[in-house]
Design a protein around this motif. Structure first.
Motif, short mmCIF file in Angstrom:
data_model
loop_
_atom_site.label_atom_id
_atom_site.label_comp_id
_atom_site.label_asym_id
_atom_site.label_seq_id
_atom_site.Cartn_x
_atom_site.Cartn_y
_atom_site.Cartn_z
N LEU A 98 -4.90 8.09 -31.91
CA LEU A 98 -5.50 8.36 -32.48
C LEU A 98 -6.00 10.14 -31.89
N MET A 99 -5.84 10.41 -31.00
CA MET A 99 -6.59 11.56 -30.36
C MET A 99 -5.75 13.17 -30.25
N PHE A 100 -6.65 13.64 -30.41
CA PHE A 100 -6.31 15.20 -30.73
C PHE A 100 -6.07 15.38 -32.18
N SER A 101 -5.55 16.42 -32.47
CA SER A 101 -5.31 17.01 -33.30
C SER A 101 -3.89 16.12 -34.74
N LEU A 129 -8.01 9.73 -40.54
CA LEU A 129 -9.25 10.45 -41.21
C LEU A 129 -10.44 10.11 -40.70
N THR A 130 -10.91 8.22 -41.09
CA THR A 130 -12.01 8.09 -40.20
C THR A 130 -12.72 8.77 -39.72
N GLY A 143 -10.20 20.87 -36.53
CA GLY A 143 -10.86 20.39 -37.80
C GLY A 143 -10.24 19.69 -38.62
N HIS A 144 -9.79 19.77 -40.42
CA HIS A 144 -9.36 18.55 -40.58
C HIS A 144 -7.66 18.60 -41.19
N ILE A 149 -2.35 15.98 -42.48
CA ILE A 149 -0.73 15.43 -41.89
C ILE A 149 0.31 14.37 -41.13
N MET A 150 -1.45 14.22 -40.35
CA MET A 150 -0.53 13.26 -39.31
C MET A 150 -0.92 11.79 -40.05
N ALA A 151 -2.15 11.65 -40.82
CA ALA A 151 -2.84 10.63 -41.34
C ALA A 151 -1.27 10.40 -42.73
N ALA A 152 -1.05 11.37 -43.41
CA ALA A 152 -0.92 11.39 -44.17
C ALA A 152 0.68 11.07 -44.22
#
Length: 207
Positions: A98-101, A129-130, A143-144, A149-152
């Protein structure tokens, strides 16, 4: 005029990067990338479900962003930044992915997705995303785009692993479709999304 300049700059930047990659024979991008996987009839049948799953993730991001923005407006700045730091540190200790971008973690996913349970990857996508929205809305910098992209990709891999438990090579297409759909809802910049995803996923997936 500003929009035109922005679009041209993005296209030229990615174009130069692709040319340099071609000339050098290796990737000069910091983004992890995958090669095209197997494509069969069952993949074609899963395209619509992948799109729906991506739209759900994008809507989740959008509504959680609005909800956390409202909550953050009720909390003093110092306190909400402290809360964000505690959430980031606590969840990061429990789940380092979950860490970093997300660039390094995305590369790990591409290489070793078989080490993770599909339900874990699905849960990880929403948790990522949360946490991203908590950090941004509660005052931390970042940024998001890359976290999305990671989450998707986690969600795409997780769903594809459930759909094809005994098959390999079907995960990349799922990740690409889910990423495009979710970013289309959450970011709403189709040209930027297309150009960035071209760096991560094979060009054959672009259409």
């Amino acid at each position: 005029v500003t929009i035109i300049i922005y679009v041209l700059s993005a296209i030229l930047a990615v174009g130069v990067l692709l040319v340099l990659n071609k000339l050098s024979g290796k990737s000069m991008s910091h983004f992890p990338s995958v090669t095209a996987g197997v494509f069969e009839l069952k993949d074609a049948l899963m395209v619509i479900p992948y799109i729906i799953v991506g739209l759900i993730l994008g809507l989740y991001y959008e509504y959680s962003e609005k909800g956390l923005h409202f909550v953050a407006g009720k909390i003093p700045p110092i306190l909400k930044e402290t809360i964000a730091g505690i959430c980031l540190a606590g969840l990061g200790c429990l789940i380092p992915m979950l860490m970093f971008s997300g660039e390094e973690e995305l590369g790990e996913l591409f290489k070793n997705y078989g080490n993770y349970l599909p339900l874990f990857l699905i849960a990880l996508s929403f948790l990522k995303l949360t946490l991203t929205n908590i950090c941004i809305q509660f005052g931390l910098k970042g940024g998001h785009l890359f976290p999305m992209i990671m989450a998707a990709s986690c969600l795409g891999y997780g769903v594809a692993m459930l759909a094809f438990p005994e098959s390999a090579g079907h995960m990349e297409l799922a990740a690409a479709i889910v990423s495009a759909a979710s970013l289309g809802v959450g970011v709403k910049k189709p040209i930027l999304i297309t150009l960035v995803l071209m760096l991560v996923f094979p060009l054959v997936y672009t259409p």
